[in-house]
Motif scaffolding. Structure first.
Motif, mmCIF file in Angstrom:
data_model
loop_
_atom_site.group_PDB
_atom_site.id
_atom_site.type_symbol
_atom_site.label_atom_id
_atom_site.label_comp_id
_atom_site.label_asym_id
_atom_site.label_seq_id
_atom_site.Cartn_x
_atom_site.Cartn_y
_atom_site.Cartn_z
ATOM 1 N N ASP A 33 13.101 -9.291 -7.570
ATOM 2 C CA ASP A 33 11.500 -9.661 -7.729
ATOM 3 C C ASP A 33 11.668 -9.737 -9.159
ATOM 4 N N ARG A 34 10.528 -9.562 -9.922
ATOM 5 C CA ARG A 34 10.560 -10.203 -11.491
ATOM 6 C C ARG A 34 10.056 -8.448 -11.637
ATOM 7 N N ASP A 35 9.461 -7.964 -11.174
ATOM 8 C CA ASP A 35 8.358 -7.235 -11.302
ATOM 9 C C ASP A 35 8.615 -5.764 -10.592
ATOM 10 N N TYR A 36 8.241 -4.600 -10.986
ATOM 11 C CA TYR A 36 7.388 -3.666 -9.738
ATOM 12 C C TYR A 36 6.605 -4.098 -8.761
ATOM 13 N N LYS A 37 6.209 -3.540 -7.114
ATOM 14 C CA LYS A 37 5.425 -3.862 -6.741
ATOM 15 C C LYS A 37 5.088 -2.629 -5.882
ATOM 16 N N LYS A 38 3.459 -1.998 -5.513
ATOM 17 C CA LYS A 38 2.769 -0.482 -5.333
ATOM 18 C C LYS A 38 2.595 -1.379 -3.984
ATOM 19 N N PHE A 39 3.477 -0.315 -3.401
ATOM 20 C CA PHE A 39 3.225 0.242 -1.465
ATOM 21 C C PHE A 39 2.670 1.016 -1.151
ATOM 22 N N TRP A 40 2.387 1.381 -0.345
ATOM 23 C CA TRP A 40 2.230 2.944 0.212
ATOM 24 C C TRP A 40 3.708 2.889 1.025
ATOM 25 N N ALA A 41 4.346 3.746 1.159
ATOM 26 C CA ALA A 41 5.559 4.307 1.680
ATOM 27 C C ALA A 41 5.976 5.103 2.785
ATOM 28 N N GLY A 42 6.432 4.804 3.807
ATOM 29 C CA GLY A 42 6.413 5.812 5.008
ATOM 30 C C GLY A 42 8.250 5.885 5.656
ATOM 31 N N LEU A 43 8.345 7.815 5.793
ATOM 32 C CA LEU A 43 9.853 7.549 6.454
ATOM 33 C C LEU A 43 9.829 8.096 7.037
ATOM 34 N N GLN A 44 10.528 7.372 8.345
ATOM 35 C CA GLN A 44 10.706 7.340 9.531
ATOM 36 C C GLN A 44 12.356 7.382 10.182
ATOM 37 N N GLY A 45 12.799 7.983 11.102
ATOM 38 C CA GLY A 45 14.705 7.780 11.049
ATOM 39 C C GLY A 45 14.729 7.690 9.746
ATOM 40 N N LEU A 46 15.704 6.599 9.532
ATOM 41 C CA LEU A 46 16.483 6.827 8.666
ATOM 42 C C LEU A 46 15.699 4.993 8.057
ATOM 43 N N THR A 47 14.499 4.810 8.667
ATOM 44 C CA THR A 47 14.082 3.376 8.073
ATOM 45 C C THR A 47 12.453 3.802 7.408
ATOM 46 N N LEU A 48 12.359 3.037 6.036
ATOM 47 C CA LEU A 48 11.538 3.239 5.000
ATOM 48 C C LEU A 48 10.495 2.253 5.296
ATOM 49 N N TYR A 49 9.282 1.895 5.405
ATOM 50 C CA TYR A 49 8.181 1.255 6.063
ATOM 51 C C TYR A 49 7.691 0.997 4.688
ATOM 52 N N PHE A 50 6.875 -0.063 4.395
ATOM 53 C CA PHE A 50 5.807 -0.604 3.075
ATOM 54 C C PHE A 50 4.918 -0.945 3.735
ATOM 55 N N TYR A 51 4.230 0.148 3.195
ATOM 56 C CA TYR A 51 2.328 -1.707 3.595
ATOM 57 C C TYR A 51 1.579 -1.549 2.472
ATOM 58 N N ASN A 52 0.582 -2.476 1.948
ATOM 59 C CA ASN A 52 0.376 -2.470 1.346
ATOM 60 C C ASN A 52 -0.902 -1.474 0.708
ATOM 61 N N SER A 53 -1.444 -0.928 1.667
ATOM 62 C CA SER A 53 -2.476 0.508 1.221
ATOM 63 C C SER A 53 -1.966 1.462 2.667
ATOM 64 N N ASN A 54 -2.479 2.262 1.752
ATOM 65 C CA ASN A 54 -2.665 3.673 2.800
ATOM 66 C C ASN A 54 -3.566 3.524 4.293
ATOM 67 N N ARG A 55 -4.151 2.215 4.368
ATOM 68 C CA ARG A 55 -5.171 2.297 5.300
ATOM 69 C C ARG A 55 -4.678 0.866 6.602
ATOM 70 N N ASP A 56 -3.264 0.565 5.477
ATOM 71 C CA ASP A 56 -2.470 -0.618 6.905
ATOM 72 C C ASP A 56 -2.350 0.040 8.067
ATOM 73 N N SER A 57 -1.713 0.133 9.331
ATOM 74 C CA SER A 57 -1.304 -0.242 10.754
ATOM 75 C C SER A 57 -0.013 -1.123 10.740
ATOM 76 N N GLN A 58 -0.431 -2.370 9.712
ATOM 77 C CA GLN A 58 0.848 -2.872 9.937
ATOM 78 C C GLN A 58 2.188 -3.014 8.305
ATOM 79 N N HIS A 59 2.990 -2.612 9.355
ATOM 80 C CA HIS A 59 3.651 -2.614 7.621
ATOM 81 C C HIS A 59 4.376 -4.272 7.148
#
Length: 107
Positions: A33-59
């Motif tokens: 990546d050239r620059d930082y990208k903002k995500f909504w992130a959620g930690l579940q077990g040993l997995t960090l999920y990234f979403y485009n927004s806090n309203r998305d249900s699909q990572h």
């Protein structure tokens, strides 16, 4: 002229959302990546999920933390005006940089 009646709007059923231990906005910069990208992130077990927004249900991306090696503190480059926290997550096969902004409390 009569208007055609429409059936009432029914909200779309949401898919079963993952229950995360912690959720927050997080800026991520991978090795390609050239620059930082903002995500909504959620930690579940040993997995960090990234979403485009806090309203998305699909990572859009997920990161397995089972390959964790270490976490390092990263000072921002050049400017001391960036009040966020910078850190680097080192995994066995890659390094990923993160940036978290300051929390603003409504006190």
């Amino acid at each position: 002229m009569a208007l055609a009646l429409r059936p009432p709007r029914v909200p779309k059923p949401k898919s079963s959302l993952l229950s995360h231990y912690h959720e927050s906005f997080l800026e991520k910069k991978g090795p390609r990546d050239r620059d930082y990208k903002k995500f909504w992130a959620g930690l579940q077990g040993l997995t960090l999920y990234f979403y485009n927004s806090n309203r998305d249900s699909q990572h859009v991306e997920k990161l397995d933390l089972g390959a964790f090696v270490k976490l390092t503190d990263e000072a921002p480059w050049g400017s001391s005006h960036d009040p966020g926290t910078h850190f680097c997550l080192v995994l066995q096969n890659q390094e990923i940089k993160f940036k978290v902004g300051l929390l603003r409390w409504g006190w």
